[in-house]
Enzyme design. Structure first.
Site, PDB file in Angstrom:
ATOM      1  N   ASN A  42      81.111  78.299  41.482  1.00 23.83           N
ATOM      2  CA  ASN A  42      82.253  79.212  41.495  1.00 23.83           C
ATOM      3  C   ASN A  42      82.002  80.338  40.507  1.00 23.83           C
ATOM      4  OD1 ASN A  42      82.611  77.236  39.437  1.00 23.83           O
ATOM      5  ND2 ASN A  42      84.799  77.647  39.332  1.00 23.83           N
ATOM      6  N   ILE A  43      82.410  81.536  40.894  1.00 25.26           N
ATOM      7  CA  ILE A  43      82.211  82.730  40.073  1.00 25.26           C
ATOM      8  C   ILE A  43      83.543  83.454  39.984  1.00 25.26           C
ATOM      9  CG2 ILE A  43      80.931  84.880  39.792  1.00 25.26           C
ATOM     10  CD1 ILE A  43      78.779  83.615  41.703  1.00 25.26           C
ATOM     11  N   GLU A  44      84.157  83.392  38.812  1.00 27.29           N
ATOM     12  CA  GLU A  44      85.487  83.980  38.647  1.00 27.29           C
ATOM     13  C   GLU A  44      85.397  85.436  38.203  1.00 27.29           C
ATOM     14  OE1 GLU A  44      87.796  79.811  37.639  1.00 27.29           O
ATOM     15  OE2 GLU A  44      87.534  81.277  36.013  1.00 27.29           O
ATOM     16  N   CYS A  53      84.443  80.738  45.477  1.00 32.27           N
ATOM     17  CA  CYS A  53      84.213  79.310  45.246  1.00 32.27           C
ATOM     18  C   CYS A  53      82.729  78.967  45.409  1.00 32.27           C
ATOM     19  CB  CYS A  53      85.004  78.484  46.250  1.00 32.27           C
ATOM     20  SG  CYS A  53      86.778  78.761  46.232  1.00 32.27           S
ATOM     21  N   GLU A  55      81.422  76.622  47.217  1.00 32.85           N
ATOM     22  CA  GLU A  55      81.068  76.327  48.605  1.00 32.85           C
ATOM     23  C   GLU A  55      80.718  77.600  49.366  1.00 32.85           C
ATOM     24  OE1 GLU A  55      83.685  75.442  46.798  1.00 32.85           O
ATOM     25  OE2 GLU A  55      84.710  73.703  47.641  1.00 32.85           O
ATOM     26  N   CYS A  90      88.760  74.120  48.967  1.00 31.27           N
ATOM     27  CA  CYS A  90      90.045  74.781  49.212  1.00 31.27           C
ATOM     28  C   CYS A  90      90.152  75.167  50.688  1.00 31.27           C
ATOM     29  CB  CYS A  90      90.187  76.004  48.307  1.00 31.27           C
ATOM     30  SG  CYS A  90      89.255  77.447  48.857  1.00 31.27           S
ATOM     31  N   CYS A  93      87.670  77.873  51.932  1.00 35.81           N
ATOM     32  CA  CYS A  93      86.324  77.343  52.135  1.00 35.81           C
ATOM     33  C   CYS A  93      86.248  76.461  53.375  1.00 35.81           C
ATOM     34  CB  CYS A  93      85.853  76.578  50.905  1.00 35.81           C
ATOM     35  SG  CYS A  93      85.443  77.670  49.522  1.00 35.81           S
TER      36      CYS A  93
HETATM   37 ZN    ZN Z   1      87.133  77.402  48.075  1.00 33.06          ZN
END
Ligand code: ZN
Length: 134
Positions: A42-44, A53, A55, A90, A93
């Site tokens: 995940n890369i915020e 996310c 995935e 989520c 995804c």
């Molecule tokens: Zn996701």
């Protein structure tokens, strides 16, 4: 590639997570039918919306390299500084997985020492398929 080995690669990818806001670190490992593995984390982002996310990072990396047939996806997530906890994909995804994978596609959740295998159909029984356009 065993399921456990794929989970270990997801765990390793989790270490690359950029999550300074949620402190929830996720890694994913996507096994292609050709035997290659694409990992993601995940890369915020400070603006939140651009966040992606693990995935989708893995899937988009694979698709951008020409891969469109997949065997399994392993997901390992959990709070920063803690061991992995059961983390399911989520909804966004799940929709992206459904774009490329059949209903019996294998999704592994948990951590490398204790994980369960699910099908896409079990996690996402009803998806938007695109047939709605017809
Ligand atoms: Zn996701």
């Amino acid at each position: 590639m065993t399921d456990k080995e794929l989970m270990e690669l997801a765990q390793k990818a989790r270490g690359k997570s950029y999550s300074p806001y949620s402190h929830f670190r996720v890694g994913a490992a996507l096994l292609t039918k050709s035997g290659k593995v694409y990992t993601g984390c995940n890369i915020e982002n400070a603006a939140f919306t651009p966040t992606i996310c693990a995935e989708r990072t893995a899937i988009f990396k694979a698709v951008s390299e020409g891969e469109k047939e997949f065997e399994a996806l392993a997901i390992v997530g959990g709070r920063e500084g803690e061991t992995a906890a059961f983390t399911a994909p989520c909804g966004v995804c799940r929709q992206v997985i459904a774009e490329f994978c059949p209903k019996d596609f294998k999704i592994l959740l948990g951590d490398p020492d204790q994980f369960r295998s699910y099908t896409l159909a079990a996690l996402f029984p009803y998806s938007f398929s695109g047939n709605e356009f017809n």
